[in-house]
Design a protein around this motif. Structure first.
Motif, PDB file in Angstrom:
ATOM      1  N   ILE A   1       0.960  -1.417   0.004  1.00  0.00           N
ATOM      2  CA  ILE A   1       0.004   0.010  -0.047  1.00  0.00           C
ATOM      3  C   ILE A   1       0.638   1.528   0.145  1.00  0.00           C
ATOM      4  O   ILE A   1       0.678   2.199  -0.818  1.00  0.00           O
ATOM      5  N   TYR A   2       1.956   1.372   0.922  1.00  0.00           N
ATOM      6  CA  TYR A   2       2.585   2.670   1.328  1.00  0.00           C
ATOM      7  C   TYR A   2       4.049   2.838   0.984  1.00  0.00           C
ATOM      8  O   TYR A   2       4.504   3.738   0.728  1.00  0.00           O
ATOM      9  N   GLY A   3       4.469   1.660   0.140  1.00  0.00           N
ATOM     10  CA  GLY A   3       5.750   1.770  -0.574  1.00  0.00           C
ATOM     11  C   GLY A   3       6.936   1.527   0.504  1.00  0.00           C
ATOM     12  O   GLY A   3       6.712   1.406   1.926  1.00  0.00           O
ATOM     13  N   ASP A   4       8.071   1.626   0.268  1.00  0.00           N
ATOM     14  CA  ASP A   4       9.289   1.514   1.110  1.00  0.00           C
ATOM     15  C   ASP A   4       9.474   2.662   1.967  1.00  0.00           C
ATOM     16  O   ASP A   4      10.484   2.536   2.884  1.00  0.00           O
ATOM     17  N   GLY A   5       8.504   3.814   1.862  1.00  0.00           N
ATOM     18  CA  GLY A   5       8.865   4.774   2.629  1.00  0.00           C
ATOM     19  C   GLY A   5       8.526   4.463   4.202  1.00  0.00           C
ATOM     20  O   GLY A   5       9.029   5.376   5.025  1.00  0.00           O
TER      21      GLY A   5
END
Length: 672
Positions: free
Chosen positions: A454-458
């Protein structure tokens, strides 16, 4: 994979269905085996003990009723069995599917006895003869998952924010990433960045820890950072071993830890940190036990009077019986003396109930005192949903092994806080799922993975420096699974075995030589796989023979059995290897059994060798990643290159070993 959900109703419906599917599968497997196998066959498989007799051993930690089970006959040893300390067992008069049978936890096991703690007093037959003790399914974890799903539906405030993040409706908040002075000065740069990210996150953070990168060490620093911020911390993992590992780390750091869970499931050296042990020192708990003893002491007195059963009660309420007794009257054909006897029984029961109620209140207060004073409370995901933890609030939940826990499992501890930090590695093995339908519908996908989708590697920090593998072992999994981002710490980059082996050209010496850090022994199709009758697993007798020779040679050259690990993906191959290699201290396990472990040398038997070029579940490349990365100084892999090379990654592995300067490919063929 469905990453986001439109509302919690859809989310709850999906995961409740998956939990029920898994629960049903486990129960069916358990019950089917009991139905299909005779008592003798089940005992031969090590999952039941027959002809047992029980002996009352009083009460143990936490108030359990303790019963010791021994075999009939003087000094009769128990047969070999799979029952271990911490397992749930069921006792029956040879009717193991009767729902009224008592279940308890094994707290001690010897060659001659099995000691079990029951949460309530078991029925009288449990203290008799001709008993059957069965290894049993623990259903409570599934119940707690479903309860957590219910609880998440009614969350408010900050916890509702976390729920919306989990659903994919709200971005996590990383507005403040602090610069911190670390408690552990030896943390490397990527570990420090992970700690800063976790402490700065408002509601959610993920730590991605590839093999040997110090994931748990980093997580301990995160926990200590939250303690110093005066946050209440709950730390969990799916397995007792992982929880005990954190307990040990934190205890060494001088933190006051409280381990919640049955003492039998806790490493013996750490039991002094368990809630059951600590609570016994509290005055309120001691008072509670005196009240319980007093209440139980009324049992004998109560037996002197008439139990108000249907025969004598005849529809009268307790209040009516007490009123009649005060008036000295009989009623509905029941004489006055019988009314008075029932009334006295009721008065004693009321006194007992009052004593038990006071005792429970004091016990709850004693538990609350301990949990409130702890620097950190540690438990398994499942036990975080126990009655002991009910109503306990924390500022942050830290979950280790998050990628080996199903999403509903992680939800249990997450009901206690508005912030969660999870650590794991989604490139290694996922949770074990029994139900094929549940797996196909997504239960294998962990919360860790879904949040990344959903939110990626961040929302994560990856640990880059590994402290386990020689660079030659590390390079292949680094490129294939971690985008080349792993770096070997200086102290392990070039380490190798300290063995004296001549270089005279024999295949065995070449395979075991310390300079050949990675070795592939190509069986060239000479050793075909086979499937035993009635089995779905595989074995390869030729590979087993090769493994046996390698292990014997390494031991002869001075390597200790504890420094060698033998891995195979297939249960039947493990069984074959265990029969062939009888060496005390040598661990021979499946890939799943070695996750989280390491050895100086790993000998890996791939097993598959067929003219259909079928690889089965070897195509789950996470198994390959785990297998390779258990080795510190030497990896010896044995397999059929023709079959394996049908998969591109296995083909690349063989070519890597053959091409690297410190690697060697040996063709055994019929040489053995």
């Amino acid at each position: 994979m469905k990453a986001k959900f439109f509302n919690y109703k859809n989310y709850k419906e999906k995961y409740a269905e998956l939990v029920e599917l898994e629960r049903k599968e486990e129960m069916e497997r358990h019950e089917n085996e009991i139905r299909q196998l005779s008592p003798r066959e089940r005992e031969e498989k090590g999952r039941a003990l027959l002809r047992m007799k029980g002996r009352d051993e009083g009460k143990g930690l936490g108030g359990d009723h303790i019963v010791k089970f021994v075999r009939k006959g003087r000094n009769s040893q128990l047969p070999e069995n799979e029952i271990s300390v911490g397992d749930l067992v069921m006792v029956s008069k040879n009717q193991p599917l009767n729902p009224d049978n008592p279940t308890g936890t094994v707290i001690e096991k010897t060659r001659y006895s099995l000691t079990v703690g029951f949460p309530g007093k078991p029925p009288g037959f449990a203290y008799g003869k001709n008993l059957r003790v069965d290894l049993y399914v623990n259903d409570i974890t599934y119940q707690r998952m479903l309860e957590a799903l219910d609880e998440w539906e009614t969350l408010e405030g900050e916890r509702e924010v976390l729920r919306n993040i989990i659903l994919g409706e709200k971005e996590p908040d990383f507005s403040s990433i602090p610069q911190l002075e670390m408690n552990n000065p030896e943390l490397d740069e990527s570990q420090q960045r992970a700690v800063e990210g976790a402490l700065g996150a408002e509601d959610l953070f993920l730590i991605h820890g590839p093999p040997g990168t110090g994931k748990t060490t980093t997580l301990i620093e995160v926990i200590e950072g939250h303690i110093e911020k005066e946050d209440k911390v709950l730390a969990t993992a799916d397995s007792n071993v992982a929880v005990d590992n954190m307990v040990e780390f934190l205890n060494e750091r001088g933190r006051y830890v409280v381990r919640v869970g049955h003492p039998a499931r806790v490493t013996e050296t750490l039991r002094k940190h368990t809630l059951d042990f600590l609570v016994e020192e509290k005055d309120k708990y001691k008072k509670a036990q005196k009240l319980r003893d007093k209440a139980e002491g009324l049992d004998d007195e109560q037996e002197k009077y008439t139990f108000p059963s249907g025969r004598w009660r005849r529809g009268m309420s307790d209040e009516r019986i007490l009123d009649l007794a005060r008036e000295g009257k009989g009623s509905r054909g029941v004489p006055a003396d019988k009314i008075e006897s029932m009334a006295e029984w009721i008065r004693l029961q009321e006194e007992k109930n009052e004593l038990y109620e006071k005792a429970e209140k004091l016990e709850d207060e004693a538990v609350d005192q301990i949990i409130e004073s702890a620097d950190v409370v540690l438990t398994t995901n499942s036990t975080a949903g126990s009655e002991l933890m009910e109503g306990e609030d924390f500022d942050v939940v830290v979950i280790d092994e998050a990628t080996q826990s199903t999403e509903p499992s992680c939800l249990i501890p997450m009901t206690h806080a508005s912030k969660v930090v999870m650590a794991g590695d989604h490139k290694q093995l996922p949770p074990t799922i029994l139900s094929e339908e549940a797996q196909e519908k997504g239960l294998e996908v962990t919360l860790f993975e879904r949040l990344l989708a959903i939110y990626g590697d961040g929302i994560k920090r990856m640990l880059h420096r590994q402290y386990r593998m020689n660079t030659v072992i590390m390079d292949f999994p680094s490129e294939k699974f971690y985008e080349g981002e792993l770096k070997a710490a200086a102290e392990v980059a070039d380490h190798e075995l300290n063995l004296e082996i001549s270089e005279d050209g024999s295949s065995l010496k070449q395979a075991c030589h310390p300079k050949n850090i990675v070795t592939f022994i190509d069986t060239c199709g000479e050793y075909g796989e086979r499937t035993k009758a009635g089995s779905t697993s595989k074995e390869n007798r030729g590979e087993a023979q090769a493994v046996s020779k390698i292990v014997a040679f390494l031991l002869k050259k001075g390597l200790k059995a504890q420094e060698i690990g033998v891995i195979s993906p297939y249960d039947d191959q493990i069984d074959l290897l265990e029969r062939k290699i009888d060496v005390e201290g040598l661990e021979i396990k499946t890939v799943d059994g070695f996750q989280g472990r390491e050895k100086e040398v790993i000998v890996l038997s791939f097993v598959r060798s067929n003219d259909r070029n079928e690889l089965g579940f070897l195509t789950d490349l996470r198994r390959l990643n785990v297998s390779i990365t258990r080795a510190r100084k030497k990896l010896i892999a044995i397999g059929d290159s023709t079959t394996l090379a049908r998969n591109e990654v296995y083909k690349d592995l063989i070519e890597y070993i053959e091409g690297v300067e410190e690697g060697i490919k040996i063709e055994l063929g019929s040489e053995g």
